[in-house]
Design a protein around this motif. Sequence first.
Motif, short mmCIF file in Angstrom:
data_model
loop_
_atom_site.label_atom_id
_atom_site.label_comp_id
_atom_site.label_asym_id
_atom_site.label_seq_id
_atom_site.Cartn_x
_atom_site.Cartn_y
_atom_site.Cartn_z
N PRO A 49 0.72 -0.99 -0.17
CA PRO A 49 0.07 0.14 -0.08
C PRO A 49 0.79 1.33 0.06
N ALA A 50 0.47 2.27 -0.82
CA ALA A 50 1.05 3.56 -0.93
C ALA A 50 1.35 4.22 0.45
N LEU A 51 2.42 4.54 1.11
CA LEU A 51 2.80 4.95 2.22
C LEU A 51 3.39 6.48 2.16
N ILE A 52 3.34 6.92 0.74
CA ILE A 52 3.74 8.43 0.41
C ILE A 52 2.65 8.88 -0.59
N PRO A 53 2.07 9.96 -0.20
CA PRO A 53 0.96 10.67 -0.80
C PRO A 53 1.41 11.03 -2.04
N GLU A 54 0.50 11.07 -2.92
CA GLU A 54 0.84 11.31 -4.40
C GLU A 54 0.58 12.67 -4.80
N ASP A 55 -0.37 13.28 -3.85
CA ASP A 55 -1.00 14.58 -3.99
C ASP A 55 0.17 15.74 -3.35
N PRO A 56 0.37 16.86 -4.08
CA PRO A 56 1.45 17.69 -3.58
C PRO A 56 0.96 18.08 -2.11
N LYS A 57 -0.20 18.30 -1.66
CA LYS A 57 -0.33 18.71 -0.23
C LYS A 57 -0.09 17.78 0.81
N GLY A 58 -0.75 16.43 0.32
CA GLY A 58 -0.35 15.41 1.31
C GLY A 58 0.98 15.07 1.49
N LEU A 59 1.75 15.15 0.17
CA LEU A 59 3.37 14.83 0.44
C LEU A 59 3.89 15.76 1.30
N ALA A 60 3.63 17.32 0.96
CA ALA A 60 3.99 18.23 1.82
C ALA A 60 3.97 17.96 3.30
N ARG A 61 2.41 17.85 3.64
CA ARG A 61 2.29 17.51 4.97
C ARG A 61 3.04 16.21 5.56
N LEU A 104 4.12 7.77 5.69
CA LEU A 104 5.32 7.74 6.47
C LEU A 104 5.33 8.78 7.66
N ALA A 105 4.35 9.91 7.49
CA ALA A 105 4.31 10.61 8.69
C ALA A 105 3.84 9.85 9.88
N ASP A 106 2.74 9.02 9.74
CA ASP A 106 2.11 8.40 10.95
C ASP A 106 3.41 7.37 11.54
N LEU A 107 4.36 6.76 10.70
CA LEU A 107 5.15 5.65 10.98
C LEU A 107 6.50 6.29 11.69
N HIS A 108 6.72 7.52 11.33
CA HIS A 108 8.08 8.46 11.91
C HIS A 108 7.44 8.80 13.05
N LEU A 109 6.19 9.10 13.37
CA LEU A 109 5.82 10.06 14.61
C LEU A 109 5.57 9.07 15.63
N ALA A 110 4.83 7.91 15.26
CA ALA A 110 4.41 6.78 16.03
C ALA A 110 4.98 6.46 17.34
N PRO A 111 6.35 6.06 17.06
CA PRO A 111 7.50 5.71 18.04
C PRO A 111 7.50 6.59 19.35
N MET A 112 7.64 8.04 18.92
CA MET A 112 7.78 9.04 19.61
C MET A 112 6.45 9.38 20.66
N ILE A 113 5.21 8.98 20.15
CA ILE A 113 4.11 9.31 20.59
C ILE A 113 3.71 7.86 21.81
N SER A 114 4.30 7.02 21.12
CA SER A 114 4.28 5.69 22.08
C SER A 114 4.97 5.83 23.30
N ALA A 115 6.32 6.21 23.09
CA ALA A 115 6.96 6.76 24.42
C ALA A 115 6.27 7.71 25.19
N PHE A 116 5.88 8.73 24.73
CA PHE A 116 5.56 10.03 25.41
C PHE A 116 3.99 9.39 26.16
N THR A 117 3.54 8.67 25.76
CA THR A 117 1.82 8.34 26.18
C THR A 117 2.26 7.24 27.38
N ALA A 118 3.55 6.56 27.27
CA ALA A 118 3.66 5.61 28.40
C ALA A 118 3.82 6.35 29.58
#
Length: 202
Positions: A68-80, A150-164
């Motif tokens: 499944p695509a993990l990188i948005p194709e549209d410019p706005k989604g990619l930029a975000r 990739l935004a979700d997967l880059h951020l998730a480990p830090m949120i996991s640690a923080f919310t522990a």
Amino acid sequence: YSVYVRAARLVLEERGLTYDMNEVNPFADPPEANPHPMNRIPVLDHGTFRLHETAAILTYIARAFPGPALIPEDPKGLARMIQVQGITDAYAYWPLVREVYSAAVFGPALGHPSDETRISHGLAAAAPILSMLDTIAAEGLVLSGDRVTLADLHLAPMISAFTAAPRGYRALAGHPALHRWWQCMVRRDSLAATEAGLPAQL
């Protein structure tokens, strides 16, 4: 235990790939043998191709293997997506992981006392970061909970640690869109597969 190693592993898991993990402690004294020229982690070896820097590793895995695509194709989604990765590295890592998580969770697991000063400082520094991310999550281009990038997967480990840390979780819960996103992420198999636990539990 590295949140950056976990980010790389999350993308590997989301792609359904098998991999070998060779652990290196970048804080060891004297230093351990490490293929990263600056003694950082992670490093990816794919055949003879060696790559370091987390964002580059995540992008390579997402592009080099089918799924499944993990990188948005549209410019706005990619930029975000790129923006969230930048926020994660530039602003979120230190207060969420090195202050709140380390002082409230990881340090005590190693037998160190909880450090209230570091926790309070980290929570205060985290507030505007969580607000930025909440605004992005509410927009829905990334951090939507229904379409992983990739935004979700880059951020998730830090949120996991923080919310522990209970106070970290309460801080996150005060940001509704980001909290909804996190409730979706914790149900993903990749999060469970990459959970490292704590030193005292191993």
